[in-house]
Scaffold this active site. Structure first.
Site, PDB file in Angstrom:
ATOM      1  N   CYS A 189      66.226 -59.924 -38.985  1.00  0.00           N
ATOM      2  CA  CYS A 189      65.877 -58.604 -39.525  1.00  0.00           C
ATOM      3  C   CYS A 189      67.088 -57.683 -39.593  1.00  0.00           C
ATOM      4  O   CYS A 189      67.388 -57.108 -40.633  1.00  0.00           O
ATOM      5  CB  CYS A 189      64.761 -57.995 -38.672  1.00  0.00           C
ATOM      6  SG  CYS A 189      64.559 -56.228 -38.854  1.00  0.00           S
ATOM      7  N   TYR A 209      69.874 -26.649 -43.808  1.00  0.00           N
ATOM      8  CA  TYR A 209      69.427 -28.031 -44.024  1.00  0.00           C
ATOM      9  C   TYR A 209      68.030 -28.182 -43.388  1.00  0.00           C
ATOM     10  O   TYR A 209      67.798 -29.085 -42.596  1.00  0.00           O
ATOM     11  CB  TYR A 209      70.387 -29.039 -43.396  1.00  0.00           C
ATOM     12  CG  TYR A 209      71.847 -28.851 -43.738  1.00  0.00           C
ATOM     13  CD1 TYR A 209      72.404 -29.478 -44.860  1.00  0.00           C
ATOM     14  CD2 TYR A 209      72.684 -28.064 -42.941  1.00  0.00           C
ATOM     15  CE1 TYR A 209      73.748 -29.322 -45.169  1.00  0.00           C
ATOM     16  CE2 TYR A 209      74.027 -27.902 -43.248  1.00  0.00           C
ATOM     17  CZ  TYR A 209      74.552 -28.544 -44.358  1.00  0.00           C
ATOM     18  OH  TYR A 209      75.884 -28.393 -44.647  1.00  0.00           O
ATOM     19  N   CYS A 231      73.002 -36.343 -36.735  1.00  0.00           N
ATOM     20  CA  CYS A 231      72.528 -37.721 -36.639  1.00  0.00           C
ATOM     21  C   CYS A 231      73.688 -38.693 -36.849  1.00  0.00           C
ATOM     22  O   CYS A 231      73.484 -39.877 -37.077  1.00  0.00           O
ATOM     23  CB  CYS A 231      71.397 -37.976 -37.627  1.00  0.00           C
ATOM     24  SG  CYS A 231      71.829 -37.595 -39.325  1.00  0.00           S
ATOM     25  N   CYS A 246      67.390 -53.613 -35.735  1.00  0.00           N
ATOM     26  CA  CYS A 246      67.686 -53.136 -34.373  1.00  0.00           C
ATOM     27  C   CYS A 246      68.995 -53.762 -33.916  1.00  0.00           C
ATOM     28  O   CYS A 246      69.025 -54.815 -33.289  1.00  0.00           O
ATOM     29  CB  CYS A 246      66.551 -53.519 -33.426  1.00  0.00           C
ATOM     30  SG  CYS A 246      65.023 -52.655 -33.777  1.00  0.00           S
ATOM     31  N   GLN A 304      60.644 -36.271 -39.202  1.00  0.00           N
ATOM     32  CA  GLN A 304      61.257 -37.050 -38.133  1.00  0.00           C
ATOM     33  C   GLN A 304      60.355 -38.218 -37.752  1.00  0.00           C
ATOM     34  O   GLN A 304      59.143 -38.045 -37.640  1.00  0.00           O
ATOM     35  CB  GLN A 304      61.490 -36.159 -36.914  1.00  0.00           C
ATOM     36  CG  GLN A 304      62.518 -35.055 -37.146  1.00  0.00           C
ATOM     37  CD  GLN A 304      63.947 -35.561 -37.107  1.00  0.00           C
ATOM     38  OE1 GLN A 304      64.210 -36.726 -36.841  1.00  0.00           O
ATOM     39  NE2 GLN A 304      64.881 -34.680 -37.395  1.00  0.00           N
TER      40      GLN A 304
HETATM   41  N1  SAH Z   1      65.913 -30.057 -40.235  1.00  0.00           N
HETATM   42  C1  SAH Z   1      64.983 -30.940 -40.876  1.00  0.00           C
HETATM   43  C2  SAH Z   1      65.607 -31.898 -41.904  1.00  0.00           C
HETATM   44  C3  SAH Z   1      66.949 -32.474 -41.612  1.00  0.00           C
HETATM   45  S1  SAH Z   1      67.427 -33.757 -42.736  1.00  0.00           S
HETATM   46  C4  SAH Z   1      64.170 -31.714 -39.847  1.00  0.00           C
HETATM   47  O1  SAH Z   1      64.565 -31.845 -38.696  1.00  0.00           O
HETATM   48  O2  SAH Z   1      63.092 -32.186 -40.203  1.00  0.00           O
HETATM   49  C5  SAH Z   1      68.702 -32.984 -43.652  1.00  0.00           C
HETATM   50  C6  SAH Z   1      68.208 -32.146 -44.812  1.00  0.00           C
HETATM   51  O3  SAH Z   1      69.348 -31.554 -45.461  1.00  0.00           O
HETATM   52  C7  SAH Z   1      67.468 -32.905 -45.908  1.00  0.00           C
HETATM   53  O4  SAH Z   1      66.196 -32.311 -46.088  1.00  0.00           O
HETATM   54  C8  SAH Z   1      68.347 -32.713 -47.170  1.00  0.00           C
HETATM   55  O5  SAH Z   1      67.580 -32.569 -48.358  1.00  0.00           O
HETATM   56  C9  SAH Z   1      69.085 -31.436 -46.856  1.00  0.00           C
HETATM   57  N2  SAH Z   1      70.375 -31.224 -47.534  1.00  0.00           N
HETATM   58  C10 SAH Z   1      71.315 -32.158 -47.832  1.00  0.00           C
HETATM   59  N3  SAH Z   1      72.406 -31.558 -48.358  1.00  0.00           N
HETATM   60  C11 SAH Z   1      72.158 -30.228 -48.395  1.00  0.00           C
HETATM   61  C12 SAH Z   1      72.911 -29.089 -48.820  1.00  0.00           C
HETATM   62  N4  SAH Z   1      74.139 -29.227 -49.330  1.00  0.00           N
HETATM   63  N5  SAH Z   1      72.337 -27.876 -48.685  1.00  0.00           N
HETATM   64  C13 SAH Z   1      71.102 -27.727 -48.178  1.00  0.00           C
HETATM   65  N6  SAH Z   1      70.344 -28.770 -47.753  1.00  0.00           N
HETATM   66  C14 SAH Z   1      70.860 -29.996 -47.863  1.00  0.00           C
END
Ligand code: SAH
Length: 381
Positions: free
Chosen positions: A13, A243, A339, A16, A214
């Site tokens: 796979c 973001y 991340c 992991c 998440q």
């Molecule tokens: N904080 C949220 C999502 C994090 S994932 C949570 O914890 O659920 C990162 C996010 O950044 C995604 O939704 C993606 O669409 C957004 N993103 C990516 N590049 C971006 C940019 N230049 N400006 C604003 N958002 C952006």
């Protein structure tokens, strides 16, 4: 901590990458990597692991196809290939989701429905996606098909529901493109309301087939609580959730803040974020659909201020435009949720050279058995 379980699919796979290590050793391994990459900025707190690092994924995806004997199989793509490794039970996926996928595979045979053939671009079922709210108990099943026509649709749905009455919604998504993306543009709700609800840190969130959410709900609460502790928001504070995705972090922060603004590039996510704020009756939050860097440049230019910025960029990290405007905006505190410790190191280097100092570093194990590492960092001026 649970005793170590071994996966029979581990080598084929590839999902992991560090499953060969005992869980304790996995945590040490991740810890060493974070220290190597960002330890020069500050002492790193020991990574927060899971008590039970199994079956934590609330979102499960299976590809459908046929083996050499022409039997229907479902499972995961072997990493970086297009070969399906048959998997009925995965140690990190939700057990109920795996059971539903096996049921669907058996039903295909009795309903004489075909699986999709990627080479010829013919056939029917390509993927099944299951999302489950661990707290709400709601379950969404998405059947991704190569064509819209669905033979014996009603009886198929009834058969599935009679075997799994716990399913709360079923969606057909049509993906007839040659693509490695699982979901196509068009979705048709076949049963229920096409979304599920889930609770997180005391708030309710709607999850649609495409929206980012998440995947480890237990550790997400740990991560967000850490982020709130680091942010230490005051009632008079203006907070930016950069973001922001579907607004989870901003909504949780709204309780402590004067005003919150969530910034997100994806317009569907912004729509979901607005709905989520409404469901939770939150009035001190706004969402802006924009590039986070661009938005920060604009408000810095207009002379607006922010007291706390919480940022959660994708794996590529932030960019210089965002970081420059962050420095110009000059919030009292920055909480960086990352991340990817590699891009985190690069961005912390920029901020450390530009009047911010790292005060705390806390890794959280969101993805046991895989190589992925989540880290939350507190910076002040
Ligand atoms: N904080 C949220 C999502 C994090 S994932 C949570 O914890 O659920 C990162 C996010 O950044 C995604 O939704 C993606 O669409 C957004 N993103 C990516 N590049 C971006 C940019 N230049 N400006 C604003 N958002 C952006």
């Amino acid at each position: 901590m649970e005793t170590t379980k071994k996966c029979p699919h581990y080598k084929k796979c590839g999902g992991c990458q560090i499953h060969n290590l005992e869980y304790r050793d996995q945590l040490d391994f991740k810890m060493k990597k974070v220290v190597r990459l960002v330890g020069r900025f500050h002492h790193v707190e020991y990574i927060i692991g899971m008590d039970n690092p199994y079956h934590y994924r609330n979102k499960v995806q299976a590809a459908f196809g046929r083996d050499k004997q022409n039997r229907i199989i479902s499972g995961v793509y072997q990493s970086s290939t297009h070969r399906i490794v048959p998997v009925d039970e995965c140690l990190i996926e939700d057990k109920k989701a795996d059971e539903i996928i096996v049921t669907i595979r058996k039903l295909l045979k009795s309903f004489k429905l075909k699986t999709f053939d990627d080479n010829r671009m013919t056939g029917f079922l390509r993927h099944v996606l299951v999302k489950r709210g661990f707290l709400s108990g709601e379950i969404m099943v998405v059947l991704v098909t190569g064509s819209e026509e669905f033979k014996s649709k009603r009886s198929f749905i009834n058969a599935l529901l009679s075997r799994h009455p716990e399913i709360t919604t079923i969606v057909q998504n049509i993906n007839n493109k040659r693509t490695s993306l699982v979901l196509g543009q068009k979705s048709i709700v076949l049963y229920g309301d096409g979304v599920i609800k889930e609770q997180l840190c005391g708030y309710t969130f709607t999850i649609s087939p495409k929206a980012f959410y998440q995947i480890n709900p237990v550790q997400t609460e740990v991560l967000y609580n850490k982020a709130m502790e680091f942010a230490d928001i005051k009632k008079s504070d203006i907070v930016i959730d950069a973001y922001c995705g579907t607004g989870t972090i901003g909504i949780i922060a709204s309780k402590y803040a004067g005003q919150v603004v969530g910034v997100e590039l994806n317009k569907d996510a912004v729509k979901d974020a607005k709905k989520n704020a409404a469901i939770n009756n939150i009035e001190n939050i706004n969402f802006v659909c924009a590039d986070a860097g661009r938005y920060m440049v604009d408000i810095a230019y207009e002379g607006l201020k922010a007291d706390v910025v919480i940022m959660d960029p994708p794996r590529a990290g932030s960019d210089v435009r965002f970081l420059k405007s962050l420095v110009k905006l000059s919030p009292r505190k920055v909480v960086y949720i990352s991340c990817n410790p590699e891009t985190l190191a690069r961005d912390l280097m920029f901020l450390s050279k530009n009047k911010y100092k790292v005060r705390k570093i806390q890794p959280v194990d969101m993805f046991p058995h895989t190589e992925h590492i989540e880290t939350v960092v507190m910076l002040t001026k």
